[in-house]
Write a protein that holds these residues in place. Structure first.
Motif, PDB file in Angstrom:
ATOM      1  N   ALA A   1       0.638 -13.849   4.375  1.00 47.53           N
ATOM      2  CA  ALA A   1       0.029 -13.389   4.925  1.00 47.53           C
ATOM      3  C   ALA A   1      -0.118 -12.142   5.226  1.00 47.53           C
ATOM      4  O   ALA A   1       0.873 -11.549   5.404  1.00 47.53           O
ATOM      5  N   VAL A   2      -2.102 -11.041   4.663  1.00 50.35           N
ATOM      6  CA  VAL A   2      -1.436  -9.872   4.236  1.00 50.35           C
ATOM      7  C   VAL A   2      -2.063  -9.185   5.552  1.00 50.35           C
ATOM      8  O   VAL A   2      -3.410  -8.928   5.766  1.00 50.35           O
ATOM      9  N   SER A   3      -0.888  -8.557   6.336  1.00 48.06           N
ATOM     10  CA  SER A   3      -0.876  -7.802   7.155  1.00 48.06           C
ATOM     11  C   SER A   3      -1.385  -6.571   7.202  1.00 48.06           C
ATOM     12  O   SER A   3      -1.099  -5.659   8.469  1.00 48.06           O
ATOM     13  N   LYS A   4      -1.245  -5.888   6.010  1.00 42.94           N
ATOM     14  CA  LYS A   4      -1.126  -4.066   5.597  1.00 42.94           C
ATOM     15  C   LYS A   4      -2.497  -3.472   7.007  1.00 42.94           C
ATOM     16  O   LYS A   4      -3.430  -4.156   6.528  1.00 42.94           O
ATOM     17  N   PHE A   5      -1.943  -2.586   7.413  1.00 44.97           N
ATOM     18  CA  PHE A   5      -3.316  -1.568   8.228  1.00 44.97           C
ATOM     19  C   PHE A   5      -3.116  -2.596   8.883  1.00 44.97           C
ATOM     20  O   PHE A   5      -4.555  -2.239   9.811  1.00 44.97           O
TER      21      PHE A   5
ATOM     22  N   MET B   1       6.696  -7.078  -0.345  1.00 43.76           N
ATOM     23  CA  MET B   1       5.876  -6.145  -0.735  1.00 43.76           C
ATOM     24  C   MET B   1       4.861  -6.427  -2.099  1.00 43.76           C
ATOM     25  O   MET B   1       5.518  -7.219  -2.936  1.00 43.76           O
ATOM     26  N   ILE B   2       3.367  -5.828  -1.401  1.00 41.49           N
ATOM     27  CA  ILE B   2       2.357  -6.958  -2.419  1.00 41.49           C
ATOM     28  C   ILE B   2       2.076  -4.965  -3.190  1.00 41.49           C
ATOM     29  O   ILE B   2       1.193  -5.786  -3.948  1.00 41.49           O
ATOM     30  N   GLY B   3       2.428  -3.861  -2.216  1.00 41.94           N
ATOM     31  CA  GLY B   3       1.680  -2.947  -2.953  1.00 41.94           C
ATOM     32  C   GLY B   3       2.436  -2.052  -3.756  1.00 41.94           C
ATOM     33  O   GLY B   3       4.019  -2.534  -3.921  1.00 41.94           O
TER      34      GLY B   3
ATOM     35  N   VAL C   1       5.612 -14.717 -11.968  1.00 37.96           N
ATOM     36  CA  VAL C   1       4.615 -13.714 -11.921  1.00 37.96           C
ATOM     37  C   VAL C   1       3.629 -13.345 -11.020  1.00 37.96           C
ATOM     38  O   VAL C   1       2.914 -14.511 -10.391  1.00 37.96           O
ATOM     39  N   MET C   2       2.829 -11.768 -11.063  1.00 41.74           N
ATOM     40  CA  MET C   2       2.028 -11.797 -10.089  1.00 41.74           C
ATOM     41  C   MET C   2       0.559 -11.526 -10.131  1.00 41.74           C
ATOM     42  O   MET C   2       1.134 -10.143 -11.569  1.00 41.74           O
ATOM     43  N   THR C   3      -0.674 -11.723 -10.431  1.00 38.21           N
ATOM     44  CA  THR C   3      -1.515 -10.588 -10.527  1.00 38.21           C
ATOM     45  C   THR C   3      -3.165  -9.874  -9.417  1.00 38.21           C
ATOM     46  O   THR C   3      -3.415 -11.219  -8.977  1.00 38.21           O
ATOM     47  N   ILE C   4      -3.486  -9.322  -9.897  1.00 38.92           N
ATOM     48  CA  ILE C   4      -4.652  -9.921  -9.334  1.00 38.92           C
ATOM     49  C   ILE C   4      -6.365  -9.208 -10.275  1.00 38.92           C
ATOM     50  O   ILE C   4      -5.522  -8.999 -10.983  1.00 38.92           O
ATOM     51  N   ALA C   5      -6.575 -10.127 -10.030  1.00 34.02           N
ATOM     52  CA  ALA C   5      -8.477 -10.469 -11.259  1.00 34.02           C
ATOM     53  C   ALA C   5      -9.215  -9.620 -10.892  1.00 34.02           C
ATOM     54  O   ALA C   5      -8.766  -8.550  -9.858  1.00 34.02           O
TER      55      ALA C   5
ATOM     56  N   GLY D   1      -4.938 -14.894  -6.259  1.00 34.19           N
ATOM     57  CA  GLY D   1      -5.882 -15.863  -5.183  1.00 34.19           C
ATOM     58  C   GLY D   1      -5.370 -14.492  -3.810  1.00 34.19           C
ATOM     59  O   GLY D   1      -4.799 -14.808  -2.862  1.00 34.19           O
ATOM     60  N   MET D   2      -6.537 -14.125  -3.705  1.00 34.63           N
ATOM     61  CA  MET D   2      -6.751 -13.474  -2.417  1.00 34.63           C
ATOM     62  C   MET D   2      -8.065 -14.193  -1.426  1.00 34.63           C
ATOM     63  O   MET D   2      -8.484 -15.132  -1.814  1.00 34.63           O
ATOM     64  N   SER D   3      -8.328 -13.410  -0.468  1.00 34.41           N
ATOM     65  CA  SER D   3      -9.309 -14.269   0.260  1.00 34.41           C
ATOM     66  C   SER D   3     -10.820 -14.369  -0.343  1.00 34.41           C
ATOM     67  O   SER D   3     -11.148 -14.978  -0.091  1.00 34.41           O
ATOM     68  N   ASP D   4     -11.084 -13.390  -1.689  1.00 29.93           N
ATOM     69  CA  ASP D   4     -12.569 -13.765  -1.834  1.00 29.93           C
ATOM     70  C   ASP D   4     -12.544 -15.176  -2.958  1.00 29.93           C
ATOM     71  O   ASP D   4     -13.294 -15.611  -3.704  1.00 29.93           O
TER      72      ASP D   4
ATOM     73  N   VAL E   1      -0.780 -17.420  -2.587  1.00 28.88           N
ATOM     74  CA  VAL E   1      -2.087 -17.020  -1.957  1.00 28.88           C
ATOM     75  C   VAL E   1      -1.505 -15.678  -1.352  1.00 28.88           C
ATOM     76  O   VAL E   1      -0.414 -16.090  -0.320  1.00 28.88           O
ATOM     77  N   ARG E   2      -2.608 -14.966  -1.613  1.00 27.16           N
ATOM     78  CA  ARG E   2      -2.292 -13.434  -0.341  1.00 27.16           C
ATOM     79  C   ARG E   2      -3.735 -12.957   0.281  1.00 27.16           C
ATOM     80  O   ARG E   2      -4.420 -12.680  -0.228  1.00 27.16           O
ATOM     81  N   ILE E   3      -2.964 -13.931   1.549  1.00 28.84           N
ATOM     82  CA  ILE E   3      -4.775 -13.728   1.758  1.00 28.84           C
ATOM     83  C   ILE E   3      -4.613 -12.718   3.492  1.00 28.84           C
ATOM     84  O   ILE E   3      -3.609 -12.949   3.865  1.00 28.84           O
ATOM     85  N   GLY E   4      -5.348 -11.513   3.251  1.00 30.05           N
ATOM     86  CA  GLY E   4      -5.551 -10.599   3.972  1.00 30.05           C
ATOM     87  C   GLY E   4      -6.690 -10.718   4.684  1.00 30.05           C
ATOM     88  O   GLY E   4      -6.392 -11.476   5.967  1.00 30.05           O
ATOM     89  N   THR E   5      -8.155 -10.141   4.694  1.00 30.43           N
ATOM     90  CA  THR E   5      -9.400 -10.506   5.556  1.00 30.43           C
ATOM     91  C   THR E   5      -9.556 -11.678   6.057  1.00 30.43           C
ATOM     92  O   THR E   5      -9.909 -11.839   6.503  1.00 30.43           O
ATOM     93  N   ALA E   6      -9.600 -12.160   5.387  1.00 31.04           N
ATOM     94  CA  ALA E   6     -10.004 -14.523   5.773  1.00 31.04           C
ATOM     95  C   ALA E   6      -8.858 -14.363   7.151  1.00 31.04           C
ATOM     96  O   ALA E   6      -9.446 -15.975   7.833  1.00 31.04           O
TER      97      ALA E   6
ATOM     98  N   HIS F   1     -11.534  -7.874   9.285  1.00 25.21           N
ATOM     99  CA  HIS F   1     -11.572  -6.134   7.698  1.00 25.21           C
ATOM    100  C   HIS F   1     -11.040  -5.403   8.312  1.00 25.21           C
ATOM    101  O   HIS F   1     -10.321  -4.965   9.437  1.00 25.21           O
ATOM    102  N   ARG F   2      -9.996  -4.356   7.333  1.00 21.93           N
ATOM    103  CA  ARG F   2      -9.056  -3.397   7.035  1.00 21.93           C
ATOM    104  C   ARG F   2      -9.784  -2.354   7.651  1.00 21.93           C
ATOM    105  O   ARG F   2     -10.908  -1.853   7.333  1.00 21.93           O
ATOM    106  N   VAL F   3      -9.244  -1.445   8.389  1.00 19.90           N
ATOM    107  CA  VAL F   3      -9.414   0.102   8.868  1.00 19.90           C
ATOM    108  C   VAL F   3      -8.515   0.895   8.106  1.00 19.90           C
ATOM    109  O   VAL F   3      -7.964   0.890   8.690  1.00 19.90           O
TER     110      VAL F   3
HETATM  111  C1  PLP Z   1      -4.998  -6.369  -0.506  1.00 19.30           C
HETATM  112  C2  PLP Z   1      -3.795  -7.380  -1.187  1.00 19.30           C
HETATM  113  C3  PLP Z   1      -4.236  -8.865  -1.047  1.00 19.30           C
HETATM  114  C4  PLP Z   1      -5.376  -9.604   0.275  1.00 19.30           C
HETATM  115  O1  PLP Z   1      -6.819  -9.618   0.406  1.00 19.30           O
HETATM  116  P1  PLP Z   1      -7.788  -9.629   0.832  1.00 19.30           P
HETATM  117  O2  PLP Z   1      -8.982  -9.328  -0.207  1.00 19.30           O
HETATM  118  O3  PLP Z   1      -8.254  -8.897   2.125  1.00 19.30           O
HETATM  119  O4  PLP Z   1      -7.352 -10.699   1.320  1.00 19.30           O
HETATM  120  C5  PLP Z   1      -3.662  -9.544  -1.723  1.00 19.30           C
HETATM  121  N1  PLP Z   1      -2.886  -9.025  -2.650  1.00 19.30           N
HETATM  122  C6  PLP Z   1      -2.563  -7.674  -2.831  1.00 19.30           C
HETATM  123  C7  PLP Z   1      -1.856  -7.091  -3.843  1.00 19.30           C
HETATM  124  C8  PLP Z   1      -2.840  -6.866  -2.179  1.00 19.30           C
HETATM  125  O5  PLP Z   1      -2.933  -5.226  -2.519  1.00 19.30           O
END
Ligand code: PLP
Length: 220
Positions: free
Chosen positions: A22-26, A66-68, A150-154, A191-194, A207-212, A216-218
């Motif tokens: 659960a991506v709780s950043k911000f 840590m995801i960033g 391994v991890m990636t962002i599409a 896998g992220m929210s979208d 999966v790493r899901i924040g927004t869903a 939305h993050r401020v």
């Molecule tokens: C912010 C972030 C997410 C979550 O993104 P959402 O679109 O809010 O689900 C997942 N992975 C990484 C690496 C991110 O930086």
């Protein structure tokens, strides 16, 4: 819908064995607490300072991921408690995590972030860098690091074919490396929210899901 309802709706769609970060950043500690009270234990953060501040005030059985992008000089802020660094993108960072994990007498799990997407701006190892680094055998000598996968962002696009191409590529890399690193190498984090429903089709185990979940993050 509140956090609990959104969380449970997502969890109901995940196959057995797929972990949800659960991506709780911000989002404030109160939001994490709400998800925690709904049963969630794994939380993802992108800034070490923010993660450390939340870890201090929240329950100790939370697994912090840590995801960033992590600067080497910030590793020591999270080394005492972080459970997984999912965004390991350089040899220097690996060396620093090893050093700080040893200092804290613990083992830190890592994922190697692979750069698959079209955007230059995204971080991570290129496939050739990754192969070269792994072939050098240095990673196996790090006693306080456990490579989990391994991890990636599409690519950030509405074109589903490109997202599928990216996920298919990372899955191929995951399958290629798996036999070499054995049982502990069990995590394909995509896998992220979208795009997480697509990521599940490509064998995502995390999966790493924040927004869903949190809305939305401020950015501040
Ligand atoms: C912010 C972030 C997410 C979550 O993104 P959402 O679109 O809010 O689900 C997942 N992975 C990484 C690496 C991110 O930086």
């Amino acid at each position: 819908m509140n956090i609990k309802e959104r969380l449970h709706r997502i969890l109901a769609t995940l196959p057995d064995g797929v972990k949800l970060v659960a991506v709780s950043k911000f989002h404030p500690a109160e939001a994490v607490e709400e998800a925690y009270n709904a049963g969630q234990r794994i939380f993802g953060e992108s800034r070490p300072q923010e993660m450390a501040a939340k870890a201090k005030v929240l329950p100790k059985d939370i697994e912090w991921v840590m995801i960033g992008h992590l600067q080497t000089n910030k590793v020591k802020m999270i080394a005492p408690f972080v459970s997984l660094v999912a965004s390991v993108d350089s040899e220097r960072l690996i060396e620093e995590i090893e050093k700080q994990a040893a200092k804290n007498e613990r083992t830190i799990d890592i994922l190697l972030e692979v750069h698959i997407a079209d955007e230059e701006s995204k971080s991570g190892w290129s496939l050739s860098e990754l192969r070269e680094y792994l072939a050098s055998g240095v990673l196996e000598r790090m006693e306080h690091i456990r490579l989990r996968g391994v991890m990636t962002i599409a690519t950030n696009t509405d074109d589903e074919a490109i997202i599928r191409r990216d996920f298919n590529n990372i899955r191929t890399i995951f399958e290629e490396l798996k036999p070499r690193f054995g049982e502990a190498f069990d995590t394909l984090s995509i896998g992220m929210s979208d795009d997480y429903p697509i990521a599940l089709e490509y064998g995502s185990t995390m999966v790493r899901i924040g927004t869903a979940i949190f809305g939305h993050r401020v950015y501040n």
